[in-house]
Enzyme design. Structure first.
Site, short mmCIF file in Angstrom:
data_model
loop_
_atom_site.label_atom_id
_atom_site.label_comp_id
_atom_site.label_asym_id
_atom_site.label_seq_id
_atom_site.Cartn_x
_atom_site.Cartn_y
_atom_site.Cartn_z
N HIS A 98 0.65 -1.70 0.02
CA HIS A 98 -0.12 0.01 -0.34
C HIS A 98 0.58 1.27 0.23
CE1 HIS A 98 -3.28 -2.69 0.91
NE2 HIS A 98 -3.11 -3.47 2.16
N ARG A 274 -0.55 -4.79 -6.09
CA ARG A 274 -0.18 -6.13 -6.48
C ARG A 274 1.01 -6.68 -6.54
NH1 ARG A 274 -5.29 -4.81 -6.95
NH2 ARG A 274 -6.83 -5.37 -5.86
#
Length: 385
Positions: A98, A274
């Site tokens: 993140h 990702r």
């Protein structure tokens, strides 16, 4: 205070039994991955104050200071700063990181400027907020978190006896820590897909044969055959939390959950980059911009305190604590300066006049005192102002 009705998200990686068992209901046979408690626009909790059911997000929007408190609104804006979840992993989640707050704002503004639709599959930033998070185990909980030290990762790769992994092990030993990890992760994620698929297949066979520390990595291949995330995960620490233990995951820390039931508390954001173990979009350049190439053992958190056991973290958007209420014990009055969500995970505690069963939760607006009594386990989510 208000009893909440919460949405359960049926993501494919979810357990079919863990959340139904917590709630004391029959499984549906479908995966039940996350139960969301809060005011996220994707699935806000619902409540009824006598005039019909409404969403918590609409309630807060109508009176931010009345629901959240003036100090919370002044610091975080007119929305609940956190999202509270019950998370039930029955299969691996994507290997992800993140952004920090500056990266999130920059990335969001860039995609807005370029006109990338918010719901586009290749969009990285759904909002301009960061997403620090904490996972606290309700059952033994497995996952990967943070980079191994480069030499340890090199030894793990060499131990598999797979020739195509040798260049990665050599790179890990040849450069300073951050440069070595960056170079190897880049090489893994940009390798020829067919060649990488063969490497993953050979790695899986070796991991299944060797077992032990390789077993968690072997299991990944059954879900993601040929995925370079399998090799990327070998660079990470494997962890297992026992019930009551937690991990805090700050910006840029690569992680993936594998199996287990836990409560998760995070900043109210949906920004995910990702690296693998997913059929979804992987933006390698943006991922590498966000990842922090720092190694070390995962820092397992245990709650500290007497009546209220607090999981200490370095951020203010959320604060997680736990109450273990013994039969016949004294009641406890909670501070009323900020909004809070209380979740029962065991027993039959009371919040004021409301009795909770496992899996039930209540929203307590700022300014309203909540008194805990009875017996059981209650997790408290709030903010620091």
């Amino acid at each position: 205070m208000d009893r909440l009705t919460n949405t359960i998200r049926p993501y494919a990686w979810g357990s079919t039994t863990a959340i139904p068992t917590l709630l004391g209901v029959a499984p549906t046979g479908e995966p039940q991955a996350e139960m969301w408690m809060g005011a996220h626009p994707g699935a806000p909790s619902r409540l009824d104050r006598g005039t019909g059911e409404t969403s918590l997000s609409d309630l807060i929007a109508a009176d931010p200071e009345g629901e959240l408190g003036a100090a919370t609104v002044a610091r975080f804006g007119p929305r609940l700063p956190f999202l509270f979840k019950v998370l039930a992993a029955g299969a691996p989640l994507s290997l992800q990181v993140h952004p920090d707050l500056a990266q999130a704002r920059e990335g969001y503004e860039d995609e807005e400027r370029r006109g990338v639709p918010t719901d586009a599959a290749h969009r990285n930033y759904k909002d301009p907020n960061h997403k620090p998070e904490m996972i606290c185990a309700l059952s033994p909980f497995d996952g990967f978190c943070g980079f191994r030290r480069p030499e340890e990762a090199a030894d793990l790769l060499d131990g598999l006896g797979v020739d195509s992994l040798t260049p990665y092990a050599d790179l890990l030993r040849a450069h300073p820590e951050d440069a070595a990890l960056r170079e190897v992760l880049t090489a893994v994620l940009t390798a020829d897909r067919e060649q990488m698929a063969r490497t993953v297949t050979e790695t899986a066979a070796a991991a299944e044969r060797l077992g032990g520390p390789y077993a968690p990595y072997a299991a990944l291949v059954h879900h993601f055959p040929g995925d370079p995330g399998v090799i990327a995960a070998l660079l990470l620490n494997h962890f297992r939390l026992q019930p009551g233990e937690a991990l805090f995951l700050g910006a840029g820390v690569p992680h993936a959950y594998i199996d287990g039931l836990g409560v998760e508390l995070l900043a109210n954001s949906d920004n995910v980059l990702r690296a693998g173990l997913t059929p979804k979009h992987v933006d390698v350049p943006e991922l590498l911009r966000v990842v922090r190439f720092e190694s070390g053992d995962p820092a397992v958190l245990r709650p500290e305190g007497d009546a209220e056991e607090v999981y200490e973290t370095p951020i203010d958007e959320f604060r997680l604590s736990r109450f273990l209420l013994a039969p016949g014990g004294a009641s406890r009055t909670l501070p009323a300066d900020t909004a809070q969500i209380l979740l029962c995970t065991a027993g039959a505690p009371r919040v004021g006049e409301l009795e909770l069963a496992p899996g039930e939760s209540v929203f307590v607006p700022a300014g309203e005192k909540a008194e805990l009594s009875g017996s059981g386990t209650v997790f408290r989510a709030t903010v620091i102002v």
